[in-house]
Design a protein around this motif. Structure first.
Motif, short mmCIF file in Angstrom:
data_model
loop_
_atom_site.label_atom_id
_atom_site.label_comp_id
_atom_site.label_asym_id
_atom_site.label_seq_id
_atom_site.Cartn_x
_atom_site.Cartn_y
_atom_site.Cartn_z
N ILE A 34 40.55 -12.38 1.11
CA ILE A 34 41.79 -12.43 0.48
C ILE A 34 41.94 -13.73 -0.34
CG2 ILE A 34 44.40 -12.08 0.53
CD1 ILE A 34 44.15 -9.97 2.38
N HIS A 38 41.42 -14.64 -4.32
CA HIS A 38 42.44 -15.20 -5.13
C HIS A 38 42.13 -16.73 -5.66
CE1 HIS A 38 45.61 -12.97 -2.91
NE2 HIS A 38 45.08 -12.12 -3.64
N PRO A 95 40.70 -6.31 4.08
CA PRO A 95 42.03 -6.92 4.07
C PRO A 95 43.21 -6.39 4.80
CG PRO A 95 41.04 -6.09 1.91
CD PRO A 95 40.16 -5.56 3.17
N VAL A 149 48.81 -8.54 -2.87
CA VAL A 149 47.37 -9.01 -2.50
C VAL A 149 46.36 -8.67 -3.90
CG1 VAL A 149 45.55 -8.58 -0.95
CG2 VAL A 149 47.85 -8.81 -0.30
#
Length: 197
Positions: A34, A38, A95, A149
């Motif tokens: 994650i 990002h 995740p 997310v």
């Protein structure tokens, strides 16, 4: 070339060690999927691809090297371990698993954030926790404190993330997961936190 006590070359020790580091790199890439996604979304796919190739090639090399010195039991154990680790890494929903483990490991910080939300105080989210949300934006919504997310970047019609939902979650407790999408809690992550899809 270094020799063992019985005159056996030690070269066969390198592939299992390299395979171990390959699997370790792959597990770390999945665990930190994650925040890395990002930051640089393309990099995570290169890292995961490199991890699979590295772990696979070195595991295969380790098995072949054990077979070449007629260490059949070691070859069988190495192959079994590699297949087991690979299957576990492939089938885990990373995740959800990484967020669940962070809630378990750093429960106090998550509890402080949840308490601030419940009491209507300004929610101050630590920087490491912000890395779990897109652009570090945590959304205090009516039904819960939502961490986005994943969002469909092209049309923003679908999204998923995790949220702190006070009380008992239900299908009536909708959270806005994207501009054109509402989500419901689907997986319990512990301590009032839920995965929302």
């Amino acid at each position: 070339m270094a020799e063992g006590s019985a005159g056996t070359p030690r070269w066969w020790r390198v592939p299992p060690l390299m395979a171990f580091f390959g699997w370790l790199l792959l597990a770390a890439a999945y665990y930190f999927y994650i925040p890395i996604f990002h930051t640089i979304w393309l990099f995570i796919w290169l890292l995961i691809g490199f991890g699979w190739v590295s772990a696979g090639v070195w595991s295969f090399t380790a098995v072949i090297s054990y077979l070449s010195i007629r260490a059949y039991a070691r070859a069988c154990v190495t192959l079994t371990i590699a297949v087991t680790i690979g299957a576990c890494l492939w089938h885990t929903d990373w995740p959800k698993a990484s967020v669940r483990s962070m809630i378990w490991l750093r429960g106090e910080a998550f509890t402080e954030v949840a308490t601030a939300y419940e009491r209507g105080r300004p929610v101050v989210v630590p920087s490491w926790m912000k890395s779990l949300a897109i652009d570090g934006e945590v959304q205090a919504q009516e039904n819960g404190l939502y961490f986005p997310v994943f969002v469909d970047e092209w049309r923003a019609e679908t999204g998923e993330g995790f949220a702190y939902i006070p009380g008992a979650p239900s299908r009536q407790k909708l959270l806005q997961t994207a501009d054109g999408d509402l989500g419901i809690p689907t997986h319990d992550l512990g301590n009032g936190w839920w995965w929302v899809e």
